[in-house]
Design a protein around this motif. Structure first.
Motif, PDB file in Angstrom:
ATOM      1  N   UNK A  39       2.481  -5.259  -4.635  1.00 37.29           N
ATOM      2  CA  UNK A  39       2.781  -5.108  -3.210  1.00 37.29           C
ATOM      3  C   UNK A  39       2.754  -3.636  -2.807  1.00 37.29           C
ATOM      4  N   UNK A  40       3.177  -2.756  -3.723  1.00 39.00           N
ATOM      5  CA  UNK A  40       3.114  -1.318  -3.434  1.00 39.00           C
ATOM      6  C   UNK A  40       1.669  -0.864  -3.301  1.00 39.00           C
ATOM      7  N   UNK A  41       0.805  -1.391  -4.168  1.00 39.16           N
ATOM      8  CA  UNK A  41      -0.621  -1.068  -4.079  1.00 39.16           C
ATOM      9  C   UNK A  41      -1.163  -1.451  -2.700  1.00 39.16           C
ATOM     10  N   UNK A  42      -0.845  -2.666  -2.259  1.00 44.60           N
ATOM     11  CA  UNK A  42      -1.367  -3.135  -0.974  1.00 44.60           C
ATOM     12  C   UNK A  42      -0.785  -2.347   0.193  1.00 44.60           C
ATOM     13  N   UNK A  43       0.476  -1.937   0.068  1.00 45.21           N
ATOM     14  CA  UNK A  43       1.094  -1.114   1.119  1.00 45.21           C
ATOM     15  C   UNK A  43       0.376   0.229   1.236  1.00 45.21           C
ATOM     16  N   UNK A  44       0.065   0.826   0.087  1.00 41.95           N
ATOM     17  CA  UNK A  44      -0.649   2.108   0.081  1.00 41.95           C
ATOM     18  C   UNK A  44      -2.021   1.954   0.726  1.00 41.95           C
ATOM     19  N   UNK A  45      -2.725   0.864   0.383  1.00 44.54           N
ATOM     20  CA  UNK A  45      -4.051   0.621   0.966  1.00 44.54           C
ATOM     21  C   UNK A  45      -3.931   0.425   2.479  1.00 44.54           C
ATOM     22  N   UNK A  46      -2.901  -0.302   2.919  1.00 42.09           N
ATOM     23  CA  UNK A  46      -2.698  -0.519   4.353  1.00 42.09           C
ATOM     24  C   UNK A  46      -2.469   0.804   5.086  1.00 42.09           C
TER      25      UNK A  46
END
Length: 344
Positions: free
Chosen positions: A13-20
């Protein structure tokens, strides 16, 4: 000056937050550091996402003077301790849902945020999608007349994911999916405690809840009927019914991009993700990140759209639903012991 984010946890989820965040203007948002208990993993994420600092402990992130706000994306059971760590270090915090394992933990975090005069928000990203904003606008204008019924369901086949079936890791469908449904009911009917809460469901051998139905009866003869499961995939449909019309969300009610009202289709497509994501629609995390930035620019200590007292109400409803289904976590037992000791 860009809002400087610290990322707590190097998970999916942290990965996806960073991408967002990468889809937002760099003059507004910047990931300045990432931390996990595994320095090598933090360094891998930092290299992948061009993050200048990588830490092997959360304490180092809390002590970093160049961080404006911390995103806590760890597993549920770690939220309480980590959020308190950052709040006491005078850091603003956006914490993934559910913010706490129970209402007592949420209350504790809210008090510490107030004591340290810092911003705190629970990351119910649903609230910040354009569809949700449109729904709130329509309801404020009473386009549906008097609200009567909400029906919503959310289900994903997830019983093969160890974290979600292990009670020691906060496993269970109410905390993982049911909280989305409860917060949606709270958004539609208002942040008040229902007059009655009725829940029933089924447990896995581990004791974690796998399928649950919840009926919330609100004042004014308004009712929410909610279903969540980790045993099958469901479309994630939601229906909001009033005396003058119905709003239908055909799918992804926790991250909606399409809705129907009186035969009219409303759609707000998500921007294209610059990198692969672990979870569908996660590029929509950009909406809550931008909301946090705007709150901080205004000097707010909590969100007017996802206020802290509502997080407490949502957690209280979740607690009661779990109690009726028969799910008790170690954090609940600790709270009971603390309450018993305080009475002595």
């Amino acid at each position: 000056m860009a809002l400087r984010w610290g990322i707590c946890s190097a998970g999916k989820i942290s990965h996806d937050f960073i991408v967002a965040l990468k889809t937002l203007p760099t003059v507004d948002h910047k990931v300045a550091a990432i931390a996990s208990r595994d320095l090598k993993r933090s360094e891998e994420y930092a290299k992948q996402h061009n993050i200048p600092k990588a830490y092997g402990s959360y304490e180092e992130l809390a002590e970093d003077p160049d961080i404006d706000v911390v995103y806590v994306g760890s597993v549920h059971t770690q939220h309480h301790a980590l959020v308190l760590l950052f709040l006491r270090a005078k850091k603003n915090v956006l914490c993934e849902k559910p913010m706490g394992m129970n209402a007592a933990e949420v209350w504790d975090m809210v008090q510490v945020a107030k004591e340290n005069n810092v911003f705190l928000m629970e990351g119910f990203w649903t609230r910040f999608f354009p569809v949700s904003e449109q729904i709130r606008t329509l309801l404020s204008k009473k386009d549906l007349g008097d609200l009567r019924v909400l029906r919503a369901q959310l289900g994903f086949r997830m019983d093969d994911i160890p974290r979600l079936v292990d009670k020691k890791l906060g496993g269970g469908v109410i905390l993982d999916l049911g909280c989305y449904l409860i917060q949606f009911a709270s958004m539609i009917f208002g942040p008040e405690k229902p007059q009655s809460i009725t829940a029933s469901g089924f447990l896995l051998e581990s004791g974690a809840d796998e399928t649950v139905g919840i009926v919330l009866n609100y004042s004014g003869n308004r009712q929410a009927v909610l279903n969540c499961t980790m045993m099958i995939d469901l479309p994630g449909e939601a229906l909001i019914g009033g005396t003058d019309g119905i709003i239908k969300i055909p799918n992804h009610m926790n991250s909606p991009t399409v809705m129907f009202l009186k035969g009219k289709r409303w759609e707000w497509p998500l921007p294209t993700s610059p990198e692969p994501l672990f979870f569908e629609h996660d590029i929509g995390l950009r909406y809550e990140a931008e909301h946090v930035r705007l709150c901080l620019l205004k000097g707010l200590k909590e969100s007017p759209i996802m206020p802290l007292h509502e997080s407490e109400i949502i957690a209280t409803i979740s607690d009661e639903a779990r109690r009726q289904v028969g799910v008790i976590y170690e954090q609940d037992r600790v709270q009971c012991i603390n309450q018993s000791e305080s009475r002595k």
